[in-house]
Design an enzyme around this catalytic site. Structure first.
Site, PDB file in Angstrom:
ATOM      1  N   ASN A   9       0.878  -1.173   0.000  1.00 56.93           N
ATOM      2  CA  ASN A   9       0.000   0.000   0.000  1.00 56.93           C
ATOM      3  C   ASN A   9       0.914   1.222   0.000  1.00 56.93           C
ATOM      4  O   ASN A   9       1.471   1.581   1.033  1.00 56.93           O
ATOM      5  CB  ASN A   9      -0.896  -0.030   1.244  1.00 56.93           C
ATOM      6  CG  ASN A   9      -1.772   1.199   1.352  1.00 56.93           C
ATOM      7  OD1 ASN A   9      -1.850   2.000   0.415  1.00 56.93           O
ATOM      8  ND2 ASN A   9      -2.439   1.354   2.488  1.00 56.93           N
ATOM      9  N   TRP A  10       1.086   1.792  -1.184  1.00 57.10           N
ATOM     10  CA  TRP A  10       2.024   2.920  -1.305  1.00 57.10           C
ATOM     11  C   TRP A  10       1.460   4.182  -0.669  1.00 57.10           C
ATOM     12  O   TRP A  10       2.192   5.158  -0.484  1.00 57.10           O
ATOM     13  CB  TRP A  10       2.324   3.195  -2.779  1.00 57.10           C
ATOM     14  CG  TRP A  10       3.064   2.110  -3.516  1.00 57.10           C
ATOM     15  CD1 TRP A  10       3.414   0.864  -3.050  1.00 57.10           C
ATOM     16  CD2 TRP A  10       3.562   2.183  -4.872  1.00 57.10           C
ATOM     17  NE1 TRP A  10       4.085   0.167  -4.027  1.00 57.10           N
ATOM     18  CE2 TRP A  10       4.193   0.950  -5.156  1.00 57.10           C
ATOM     19  CE3 TRP A  10       3.522   3.161  -5.864  1.00 57.10           C
ATOM     20  CZ2 TRP A  10       4.790   0.682  -6.399  1.00 57.10           C
ATOM     21  CZ3 TRP A  10       4.103   2.892  -7.097  1.00 57.10           C
ATOM     22  CH2 TRP A  10       4.735   1.668  -7.359  1.00 57.10           C
ATOM     23  N   LYS A  11       0.178   4.197  -0.384  1.00 57.51           N
ATOM     24  CA  LYS A  11      -0.488   5.392   0.173  1.00 57.51           C
ATOM     25  C   LYS A  11      -0.220   6.601  -0.740  1.00 57.51           C
ATOM     26  O   LYS A  11      -0.095   6.427  -1.955  1.00 57.51           O
ATOM     27  CB  LYS A  11      -0.053   5.613   1.625  1.00 57.51           C
ATOM     28  CG  LYS A  11      -0.257   4.350   2.479  1.00 57.51           C
ATOM     29  CD  LYS A  11      -0.103   4.580   3.951  1.00 57.51           C
ATOM     30  CE  LYS A  11      -0.322   3.266   4.696  1.00 57.51           C
ATOM     31  NZ  LYS A  11      -0.238   3.413   6.139  1.00 57.51           N
ATOM     32  N   HIS A  98      -9.499   1.132   4.236  1.00 56.65           N
ATOM     33  CA  HIS A  98      -8.281   1.328   5.039  1.00 56.65           C
ATOM     34  C   HIS A  98      -8.608   2.285   6.189  1.00 56.65           C
ATOM     35  O   HIS A  98      -9.408   3.218   6.019  1.00 56.65           O
ATOM     36  CB  HIS A  98      -7.151   1.886   4.167  1.00 56.65           C
ATOM     37  CG  HIS A  98      -5.829   1.842   4.871  1.00 56.65           C
ATOM     38  ND1 HIS A  98      -5.459   2.803   5.779  1.00 56.65           N
ATOM     39  CD2 HIS A  98      -4.822   0.940   4.834  1.00 56.65           C
ATOM     40  CE1 HIS A  98      -4.260   2.481   6.265  1.00 56.65           C
ATOM     41  NE2 HIS A  98      -3.852   1.360   5.710  1.00 56.65           N
ATOM     42  N   GLU A 100      -7.121   4.711   7.379  1.00 55.18           N
ATOM     43  CA  GLU A 100      -6.909   6.141   7.092  1.00 55.18           C
ATOM     44  C   GLU A 100      -8.118   6.718   6.364  1.00 55.18           C
ATOM     45  O   GLU A 100      -8.496   7.870   6.576  1.00 55.18           O
ATOM     46  CB  GLU A 100      -5.620   6.321   6.276  1.00 55.18           C
ATOM     47  CG  GLU A 100      -4.397   6.069   7.148  1.00 55.18           C
ATOM     48  CD  GLU A 100      -3.183   5.511   6.421  1.00 55.18           C
ATOM     49  OE1 GLU A 100      -3.152   5.558   5.174  1.00 55.18           O
ATOM     50  OE2 GLU A 100      -2.277   5.017   7.104  1.00 55.18           O
ATOM     51  N   GLU A 170      -6.006  -4.982  10.041  1.00 54.63           N
ATOM     52  CA  GLU A 170      -5.006  -3.974  10.379  1.00 54.63           C
ATOM     53  C   GLU A 170      -5.384  -3.304  11.689  1.00 54.63           C
ATOM     54  O   GLU A 170      -6.246  -2.413  11.702  1.00 54.63           O
ATOM     55  CB  GLU A 170      -4.942  -2.902   9.292  1.00 54.63           C
ATOM     56  CG  GLU A 170      -4.617  -3.441   7.926  1.00 54.63           C
ATOM     57  CD  GLU A 170      -3.930  -2.383   7.056  1.00 54.63           C
ATOM     58  OE1 GLU A 170      -2.889  -2.705   6.500  1.00 54.63           O
ATOM     59  OE2 GLU A 170      -4.435  -1.255   6.976  1.00 54.63           O
ATOM     60  N   GLY A 176       1.510   2.731  10.876  1.00 50.89           N
ATOM     61  CA  GLY A 176       2.360   3.918  10.808  1.00 50.89           C
ATOM     62  C   GLY A 176       2.915   4.338  12.163  1.00 50.89           C
ATOM     63  O   GLY A 176       3.432   5.434  12.316  1.00 50.89           O
ATOM     64  N   SER A 216       2.633  -2.052  10.097  1.00 46.89           N
ATOM     65  CA  SER A 216       4.078  -2.070  10.369  1.00 46.89           C
ATOM     66  C   SER A 216       4.703  -3.446  10.170  1.00 46.89           C
ATOM     67  O   SER A 216       5.582  -3.864  10.914  1.00 46.89           O
ATOM     68  CB  SER A 216       4.366  -1.533  11.775  1.00 46.89           C
ATOM     69  OG  SER A 216       3.853  -0.216  11.887  1.00 46.89           O
ATOM     70  N   GLY A 237       2.653  -1.367   4.427  1.00 49.93           N
ATOM     71  CA  GLY A 237       2.718   0.081   4.247  1.00 49.93           C
ATOM     72  C   GLY A 237       4.119   0.530   3.864  1.00 49.93           C
ATOM     73  O   GLY A 237       4.592   0.276   2.749  1.00 49.93           O
TER      74      GLY A 237
HETATM   75  C1  3PY Z   1       0.785   0.010   7.342  1.00 47.84           C
HETATM   76  O1  3PY Z   1       1.464  -1.005   7.422  1.00 47.84           O
HETATM   77  O2  3PY Z   1       1.126   1.063   7.889  1.00 47.84           O
HETATM   78  C2  3PY Z   1      -0.455   0.011   6.574  1.00 47.84           C
HETATM   79  O3  3PY Z   1      -1.292   0.848   6.787  1.00 47.84           O
HETATM   80  C3  3PY Z   1      -0.663  -0.980   5.508  1.00 47.84           C
HETATM   81  O4  3PY Z   1      -1.824  -0.720   4.809  1.00 47.84           O
END
Ligand code: 3PY
Length: 253
Positions: A9-11, A98, A100, A170, A176, A216, A237
């Site tokens: 997930n490159w965000k 997600h 976020e 998650e 994060g 993470s 992430g």
């Molecule tokens: C993370 O690992 O920070 C994520 O949000 C993966 O989606």
């Protein structure tokens, strides 16, 4: 046999050149190094989808995901992107729900149910995220919260439809923050999710659904986390932005 999946997930990261460089490294390294039974997915920002998809071409084990889509087919929704548009670029998966997006864009379980439907309608596969926030975990409510997310966004699906969904657990407190759930905490929740799927759809269907851990996850902890009997891979992430780390995670089973 359940699919093993490592999805990045490159965000909201990468400029044009970085995105192309990262995607081409992932494609080349995945071809040489990733075990054949692992599905590799790159969840890229909308603007890069066309060029990343063209670069991936027919690579057999690498797929492209979007990170969101709109609930409606088309129309006056300035700034939004529809499932049909994503499909027209050959997108394979769409990450939905997600934390976020739930937090900053106030996405609700009901709205996410519509997104799941439209993604399936356009023959793409949802990667559906669930997870509790810190206060909910501290109050021992994590199972209840995740159960409600599944119930309200996924459990209207038919057996054939639910089998197309990849679920990502998650824990929001591990996103994060550098904190990771222990492998035991991850397996415990994955087993609970599997049990909820069994009671709704029966064990044959439940055993076909891949459940990924996110939060993470990195090369140093992936192997231990993926060791859980109900952990089928990860939604990655930060570590998905470094091709070496990401590919190492695809080898962590
Ligand atoms: C993370 O690992 O920070 C994520 O949000 C993966 O989606």
């Amino acid at each position: 046999m359940r699919k093993k999946v490592v999805a990045g997930n490159w965000k909201m990261n990468t400029l044009k050149d970085d995105a192309l460089k990262l995607a081409s490294e992932v494609v080349n390294m995945a071809k040489d190094e990733t075990p054949a039974d692992v599905t590799v997915i790159m969840g890229v920002p909308f603007v890069h989808i066309g060029s990343v998809k063209a670069l991936v071409g027919g690579a057999s084990n690498v797929f492209v995901a979007a990170q969101n889509c709109h609930t409606e087919e088309s129309g006056a929704y300035t700034g939004e992107t529809s499932a049909a548009m994503l499909k027209s670029y050959g997108v394979d998966y769409v990450i939905l729900g997600h934390s976020e997006r739930r937090e900053y864009f106030k996405e609700t379980n009901a709205e996410l149910a519509k997104k799941v439907d439209i993604v399936l309608k356009h023959e793409m596969l949802p990667i559906f995220c669930v997870g509790e926030v810190l206060e909910e975990r501290e109050a021992g409510k994590q199972k209840e919260v995740v159960g409600q997310q599944l119930e309200e966004s996924l459990f209207h699906l038919s057996e054939e439809e639910i089998k197309k969904v990849v679920i990502a657990y998650e824990p929001v407190w591990a996103i994060g923050t550098g904190k990771t759930a222990s492998s035991a905490q991850a397996q415990e929740m994955h087993a609970d999710i599997r049990a909820m799927l069994v009671s709704k759809y029966g064990s044959d269907v439940a055993n076909e659904i891949s459940i990924l851990y996110g939060g993470s996850c990195k090369p140093s902890n992936a192997n231990e986390i993926f060791g859980g009997a109900d952990v089928d891979g990860g939604l990655i992430g930060g570590a998905s932005l470094a091709s070496r780390d990401f590919i190492d995670i695809t080898k962590s089973y």
